[in-house]
Write a protein that holds these residues in place. Structure first.
Motif, PDB file in Angstrom:
ATOM      1  N   ILE A 116       0.597 -15.108  -4.023  1.00 54.61           N
ATOM      2  CA  ILE A 116       0.083 -13.747  -3.908  1.00 54.61           C
ATOM      3  C   ILE A 116      -0.400 -13.530  -2.483  1.00 54.61           C
ATOM      4  O   ILE A 116      -1.094 -14.371  -1.904  1.00 54.61           O
ATOM      5  N   SER A 117      -0.030 -12.394  -1.904  1.00 53.18           N
ATOM      6  CA  SER A 117      -0.443 -12.015  -0.555  1.00 53.18           C
ATOM      7  C   SER A 117      -0.255 -10.512  -0.438  1.00 53.18           C
ATOM      8  O   SER A 117       0.262  -9.870  -1.365  1.00 53.18           O
ATOM      9  N   PRO A 118      -0.621  -9.905   0.689  1.00 55.04           N
ATOM     10  CA  PRO A 118      -0.337  -8.476   0.858  1.00 55.04           C
ATOM     11  C   PRO A 118       1.153  -8.150   0.863  1.00 55.04           C
ATOM     12  O   PRO A 118       1.525  -6.969   0.772  1.00 55.04           O
ATOM     13  N   GLU A 119       2.003  -9.167   0.986  1.00 58.21           N
ATOM     14  CA  GLU A 119       3.450  -8.947   0.899  1.00 58.21           C
ATOM     15  C   GLU A 119       3.973  -9.095  -0.527  1.00 58.21           C
ATOM     16  O   GLU A 119       5.149  -8.876  -0.794  1.00 58.21           O
ATOM     17  N   ASN A 120       3.089  -9.500  -1.457  1.00 60.41           N
ATOM     18  CA  ASN A 120       3.451  -9.583  -2.883  1.00 60.41           C
ATOM     19  C   ASN A 120       2.139  -9.626  -3.659  1.00 60.41           C
ATOM     20  O   ASN A 120       1.637 -10.693  -3.995  1.00 60.41           O
ATOM     21  N   PHE A 121       1.593  -8.464  -3.947  1.00 63.37           N
ATOM     22  CA  PHE A 121       0.221  -8.370  -4.447  1.00 63.37           C
ATOM     23  C   PHE A 121       0.013  -9.029  -5.803  1.00 63.37           C
ATOM     24  O   PHE A 121      -1.098  -9.447  -6.117  1.00 63.37           O
ATOM     25  N   ASN A 122       1.042  -9.141  -6.626  1.00 64.89           N
ATOM     26  CA  ASN A 122       0.862  -9.731  -7.951  1.00 64.89           C
ATOM     27  C   ASN A 122       1.707 -10.977  -8.181  1.00 64.89           C
ATOM     28  O   ASN A 122       1.796 -11.466  -9.310  1.00 64.89           O
ATOM     29  N   ASN A 130       8.833  -6.484   0.187  1.00 61.12           N
ATOM     30  CA  ASN A 130       9.617  -5.251   0.020  1.00 61.12           C
ATOM     31  C   ASN A 130       8.789  -3.988   0.166  1.00 61.12           C
ATOM     32  O   ASN A 130       9.222  -2.898  -0.203  1.00 61.12           O
ATOM     33  N   ALA A 131       7.583  -4.093   0.758  1.00 63.89           N
ATOM     34  CA  ALA A 131       6.700  -2.925   0.892  1.00 63.89           C
ATOM     35  C   ALA A 131       7.307  -1.890   1.834  1.00 63.89           C
ATOM     36  O   ALA A 131       8.015  -2.215   2.798  1.00 63.89           O
ATOM     37  N   LEU A 132       6.968  -0.637   1.543  1.00 64.62           N
ATOM     38  CA  LEU A 132       7.399   0.470   2.399  1.00 64.62           C
ATOM     39  C   LEU A 132       6.277   0.949   3.309  1.00 64.62           C
ATOM     40  O   LEU A 132       6.529   1.580   4.336  1.00 64.62           O
ATOM     41  N   THR A 133       5.032   0.668   2.916  1.00 66.10           N
ATOM     42  CA  THR A 133       3.871   1.040   3.720  1.00 66.10           C
ATOM     43  C   THR A 133       2.897  -0.123   3.751  1.00 66.10           C
ATOM     44  O   THR A 133       2.915  -1.003   2.878  1.00 66.10           O
ATOM     45  N   GLY A 134       2.034  -0.126   4.758  1.00 69.92           N
ATOM     46  CA  GLY A 134       1.035  -1.181   4.873  1.00 69.92           C
ATOM     47  C   GLY A 134       0.466  -1.214   6.277  1.00 69.92           C
ATOM     48  O   GLY A 134       0.769  -0.360   7.118  1.00 69.92           O
ATOM     49  N   THR A 135      -0.346  -2.241   6.550  1.00 68.05           N
ATOM     50  CA  THR A 135      -0.993  -2.333   7.859  1.00 68.05           C
ATOM     51  C   THR A 135      -0.001  -2.610   8.977  1.00 68.05           C
ATOM     52  O   THR A 135      -0.345  -2.464  10.155  1.00 68.05           O
ATOM     53  N   GLY A 136       1.216  -2.989   8.652  1.00 68.34           N
ATOM     54  CA  GLY A 136       2.239  -3.224   9.677  1.00 68.34           C
ATOM     55  C   GLY A 136       3.244  -2.102   9.809  1.00 68.34           C
ATOM     56  O   GLY A 136       4.271  -2.260  10.485  1.00 68.34           O
ATOM     57  N   THR A 137       2.969  -0.950   9.182  1.00 69.45           N
ATOM     58  CA  THR A 137       3.934   0.149   9.201  1.00 69.45           C
ATOM     59  C   THR A 137       4.280   0.590  10.620  1.00 69.45           C
ATOM     60  O   THR A 137       5.455   0.799  10.968  1.00 69.45           O
ATOM     61  N   THR A 185      -9.668  -6.943  -5.137  1.00 68.19           N
ATOM     62  CA  THR A 185      -9.067  -7.991  -5.963  1.00 68.19           C
ATOM     63  C   THR A 185      -8.006  -8.720  -5.147  1.00 68.19           C
ATOM     64  O   THR A 185      -6.933  -8.172  -4.860  1.00 68.19           O
ATOM     65  N   VAL A 186      -8.324  -9.950  -4.774  1.00 68.59           N
ATOM     66  CA  VAL A 186      -7.402 -10.774  -3.988  1.00 68.59           C
ATOM     67  C   VAL A 186      -6.255 -11.264  -4.856  1.00 68.59           C
ATOM     68  O   VAL A 186      -5.098 -11.271  -4.425  1.00 68.59           O
ATOM     69  N   ALA A 187      -6.559 -11.675  -6.081  1.00 64.58           N
ATOM     70  CA  ALA A 187      -5.516 -12.192  -6.972  1.00 64.58           C
ATOM     71  C   ALA A 187      -5.910 -11.952  -8.409  1.00 64.58           C
ATOM     72  O   ALA A 187      -7.082 -12.095  -8.776  1.00 64.58           O
ATOM     73  N   GLU A 188      -4.935 -11.587  -9.221  1.00 60.93           N
ATOM     74  CA  GLU A 188      -5.112 -11.490 -10.663  1.00 60.93           C
ATOM     75  C   GLU A 188      -3.866 -12.070 -11.307  1.00 60.93           C
ATOM     76  O   GLU A 188      -2.756 -11.554 -11.127  1.00 60.93           O
ATOM     77  N   ILE A 189      -4.046 -13.164 -12.025  1.00 58.14           N
ATOM     78  CA  ILE A 189      -2.924 -13.944 -12.549  1.00 58.14           C
ATOM     79  C   ILE A 189      -3.083 -14.081 -14.054  1.00 58.14           C
ATOM     80  O   ILE A 189      -4.135 -14.492 -14.541  1.00 58.14           O
ATOM     81  N   ASP A 190      -2.043 -13.751 -14.796  1.00 57.39           N
ATOM     82  CA  ASP A 190      -2.028 -13.947 -16.242  1.00 57.39           C
ATOM     83  C   ASP A 190      -1.189 -15.171 -16.577  1.00 57.39           C
ATOM     84  O   ASP A 190      -0.161 -15.429 -15.944  1.00 57.39           O
ATOM     85  N   LEU A 233      -8.332  -8.345   6.188  1.00 62.26           N
ATOM     86  CA  LEU A 233      -8.109  -9.636   5.540  1.00 62.26           C
ATOM     87  C   LEU A 233      -6.620  -9.946   5.466  1.00 62.26           C
ATOM     88  O   LEU A 233      -5.842  -9.194   4.886  1.00 62.26           O
ATOM     89  N   TYR A 234      -6.239 -11.048   6.091  1.00 63.91           N
ATOM     90  CA  TYR A 234      -4.940 -11.684   5.851  1.00 63.91           C
ATOM     91  C   TYR A 234      -5.200 -12.813   4.858  1.00 63.91           C
ATOM     92  O   TYR A 234      -6.169 -13.579   5.013  1.00 63.91           O
ATOM     93  N   TYR A 235      -4.350 -12.954   3.854  1.00 58.52           N
ATOM     94  CA  TYR A 235      -4.610 -13.991   2.851  1.00 58.52           C
ATOM     95  C   TYR A 235      -3.332 -14.385   2.129  1.00 58.52           C
ATOM     96  O   TYR A 235      -2.336 -13.646   2.113  1.00 58.52           O
ATOM     97  N   GLN A 236      -3.382 -15.561   1.511  1.00 53.55           N
ATOM     98  CA  GLN A 236      -2.307 -16.027   0.643  1.00 53.55           C
ATOM     99  C   GLN A 236      -2.901 -16.978  -0.385  1.00 53.55           C
ATOM    100  O   GLN A 236      -3.657 -17.894  -0.039  1.00 53.55           O
TER     101      GLN A 236
END
Length: 385
Positions: A43-49, A57-64, A89-94, A184-187
């Motif tokens: 999980i990261s800002p490049e794949n939130f879940n 595959n994001a179309l918008t974000g802090t790197g737009t 919410t940094v991560a939510e995992i089921d 925040l950059y995170y993974q």
């Protein structure tokens, strides 16, 4: 032969960190060739879940703006902005699995960003710690830290390798209690797999006392009920007196201990696997012998940070110390309480009870449910000044 010593030490340490809390999953170099039913996710800002086939595959974000000439797939969403007062919410995992690695680079005041981890739908967090202290940076200043469980790398890259199993759900949040936004950059790297019945839950708790009352004892942890093991201590220790500050003993009261503990250390620097005030003796250009604090890092313990003060406004001496009980976890069956003394020296070779600024973050595994944590200090009580 001496040139081979360090690589052999690192290899030995890696093998010693082996744990098998999950079906078919081990964490050491000697088992990397073994196949496993576990499935890797991140999980990261490049794949939130952490979704399969959905990274980048994001179309918008802090790197737009930076990717405007390149488009989708070219680092469009590498980070997030957390507004003042926001709980993100940094991560939510089921499902069933384990967190294996966390990397993040929070901006702003590290005491004003609060990490919380919730396991299996609990409403009271099992981890509640300012982000800097969780990663061994309690003084808000970068310092390298190299160990098996936590690494802090240039520039201010926080890494955690504590294994954190969960059976139904994992939720990680970061609260920005500052008056300014943060970036925040995170993974969060994790696996989905079955978790064995003998796997306990990861916990971490922060406390601060400033100043410690005269003849007071620092409580690192209490009110723990259940079965588990204590696995780590980080202290951000600020001294208010001249002289040596680490004569105090750490004590572990477990399984019905009352007045006297089952485990009692011999001194603060001894507990952190050092000796004799962490001092190294050298001679200056005039041949005069001098002694000074010596930072060190090892897989399991270290004096990672020594802040000497500048003689102007930053006058305080401050220290960051860690001790991971990876090969020697302190196991308890029913309950646990941990304390440490703060002692220096008086004239005539007598102990001096100190009144220092001591922040602690302790790490342990236990069966749930866990006891309620002490209320986290407010913003003023957390601030380093």
């Amino acid at each position: 032969m001496k040139r081979l010593l360090l690589p052999m030490l690192i290899l030995t340490a890696s093998v010693a960190f082996s744990q098998t809390p999950f079906n078919g999953v081990e964490s050491n170099l000697g088992s990397l060739y073994r196949l496993s039913p576990a499935r890797s996710r991140s999980i990261s800002p490049e794949n939130f879940n952490g979704a399969v086939g959905a990274g980048g595959n994001a179309l918008t974000g802090t790197g737009t703006g930076a990717s405007r000439d390149l488009g989708q797939g070219w680092k469009v969403s590498p980070s997030v902005e957390i507004k003042a007062g926001e709980i993100y919410t940094v991560a939510e995992i089921d499902g069933s699995g384990s967190v294996q690695h966390i990397w993040m680079t929070p901006t702003g005041n590290w005491r004003f960003s609060i990490l919380r981890f919730y396991w299996d739908g609990e409403t009271s967090p099992s981890v509640e710690v300012p982000v800097g202290d969780f990663f061994g940076m309690g003084w808000g200043q970068y310092s390298p830290l190299q160990s098996l469980a936590v690494c802090v790398n240039p520039g201010s890259a926080f890494n955690c390798y504590w294994p954190m199993p969960f059976r139904h759900k994992c939720r990680i949040t970061l609260e920005n209690i500052d008056t300014k936004p943060m970036v925040l950059y995170y993974q969060v790297d994790y696996i989905l797999t079955e978790v064995g019945a003998d796997a306990a839950y990861f916990h971490a708790q922060f406390r601060r006392v400033n100043p410690l009352p005269y003849k007071g004892v620092v409580t690192l942890l209490d009110s723990v009920r259940g079965k588990g093991q204590y696995v780590g201590t980080y202290l951000a220790w600020g001294v208010h007196n001249n002289g040596w500050w680490g004569e105090g003993e750490i004590k572990f009261y477990m399984d019905g201990d009352t007045e006297w503990p089952t485990i009692c250390g011999t001194g603060t620097e001894d507990y952190f696997c050092g000796s004799y005030d962490f001092d190294t003796q050298t001679r200056n250009a005039a041949g005069v012998e001098q002694s000074h604090y010596t930072e060190f890092h090892s897989p399991y313990s270290g004096l990672a940070q020594v802040i000497k003060g500048d003689g102007h406004y930053d006058v305080a001496q401050r220290f960051g110390l860690y001790r991971w009980h990876i090969t020697d976890p302190i196991r308890f069956e029913k309950n646990l309480r941990v304390t440490i003394q703060a002692l220096g020296w008086r004239d005539g070779g007598r102990y001096l009870p100190l009144q220092d600024d001591i922040s602690s973050t302790v790490f342990w595994y236990q069966t749930e449910p866990h006891a309620a944590f002490p209320k986290l200090p407010g913003k003023d009580g957390l601030e380093v000044n």
